[in-house]
Design an enzyme around this catalytic site. Structure first.
Site, PDB file in Angstrom:
ATOM      1  N   GLY A  18       0.934  -1.300   0.279  1.00 41.76           N
ATOM      2  CA  GLY A  18      -0.075  -0.111   0.031  1.00 41.76           C
ATOM      3  C   GLY A  18       0.723   1.212  -0.057  1.00 41.76           C
TER       4      GLY A  18
ATOM      5  N   ASP B 265       0.125  -2.068   5.052  1.00 39.46           N
ATOM      6  CA  ASP B 265      -0.687  -0.946   5.088  1.00 39.46           C
ATOM      7  C   ASP B 265      -1.587  -0.892   3.752  1.00 39.46           C
ATOM      8  OD1 ASP B 265      -1.929   1.402   5.692  1.00 39.46           O
ATOM      9  OD2 ASP B 265      -0.394   2.747   5.329  1.00 39.46           O
TER      10      ASP B 265
ATOM     11  N   HIS C   6      -6.537  -3.608   3.850  1.00 41.08           N
ATOM     12  CA  HIS C   6      -7.028  -3.794   5.220  1.00 41.08           C
ATOM     13  C   HIS C   6      -8.258  -4.721   5.079  1.00 41.08           C
ATOM     14  CE1 HIS C   6      -4.079  -0.488   5.951  1.00 41.08           C
ATOM     15  NE2 HIS C   6      -5.079   0.249   5.623  1.00 41.08           N
TER      16      HIS C   6
ATOM     17  N   ASP D 211      -3.301  -0.877  11.240  1.00 46.14           N
ATOM     18  CA  ASP D 211      -4.794  -0.675  10.902  1.00 46.14           C
ATOM     19  C   ASP D 211      -5.437  -1.609  11.094  1.00 46.14           C
ATOM     20  OD1 ASP D 211      -3.802   1.991  10.370  1.00 46.14           O
ATOM     21  OD2 ASP D 211      -4.318   1.904   8.186  1.00 46.14           O
TER      22      ASP D 211
END
Length: 217
Positions: A43, A109, A112, A138
């Site tokens: 990400g 990241d 999610h 997260d």
């Protein structure tokens, strides 16, 4: 300069991170500073975190970002490579390993979405460096329905972590759980608000010596 200071003084692309993550980042990543390290971030966000890792880890670091969005290819620069693909696709992840080698650090990241987080971990964890770090952040989404989460819901990364705690301690289960590759290759697991960190490392035979030894009767 601390990583938090690097963030506060950053003048490049935008970084979007939770404040309370920074002490954990520094605790687990500091030993890699100024070493020839491969850092894989799943990400790319707005591109700023890739630049932050480059500044923090130093001139020998190879930063690799992966993202499903083709626009992220624009974030490439010296020491930063970006590859476009799906984090849950083993063939794509295999191509990353083939090109850059086994990552020393993986930071998830990405989407999610629980299915994606599990797929990435399932493929990449045992392909990290033998003394590497795997960090998933997260993880509040593990409790949110729209990400495949829910409190106690089967198939979330949090529920996997609960099972992995048993695997970490399998040697003490008196045969109830056989040691696994995870048992043999994991030194520790760490949990923070919305974050799980795995420290890899070779494990040796376990013993509890006593020094000086007690006198014999």
């Amino acid at each position: 300069m601390s990583l938090w200071s690097e963030f506060l003084t950053h003048q490049g692309r935008t970084i979007h991170k939770w404040k309370h993550y920074f002490p954990a980042y520094e605790r687990h990543f500091c030993r890699f500073v100024d070493r020839p390290v491969t850092f894989l971030e799943i990400g790319c966000g707005l591109g700023g975190s890739l630049q932050m890792w480059k500044r923090y880890l130093g001139p020998h670091a190879q930063i690799v970002g992966i993202d499903i969005r083709s626009v992220c290819a624009e974030y490439q620069e010296d020491q930063i490579a970006v590859r476009i693909g799906d984090q849950s696709d083993p063939a794509f992840l295999s191509s990353i390993i083939d090109e850059f080698g086994h990552p020393d650090i993986v930071l998830d990241d990405g989407s999610h979405v629980m299915a994606h987080v599990l797929a990435s971990f399932g493929y990449l964890y045992q392909r990290c460096a033998s003394d590497g770090v795997y960090l998933v952040e997260d993880l509040h989404t593990a409790y949110w329905d729209e990400y495949g989460g829910g409190l106690g819901r089967e198939g979330t990364f949090i529920e996997l972590c609960k099972a992995l705690i048993d695997e970490l301690n399998a040697d003490w289960s008196r045969g109830a759980l056989m040691p696994t590759e995870f048992t043999r290759s994991t030194q520790s697991m760490h949990f923070y608000d919305s974050m799980a960190v795995f420290e890899r490392g070779r494990t040796l035979g376990k013993s509890a010596p006593m020094y000086p030894a007690l006198p014999q009767d």
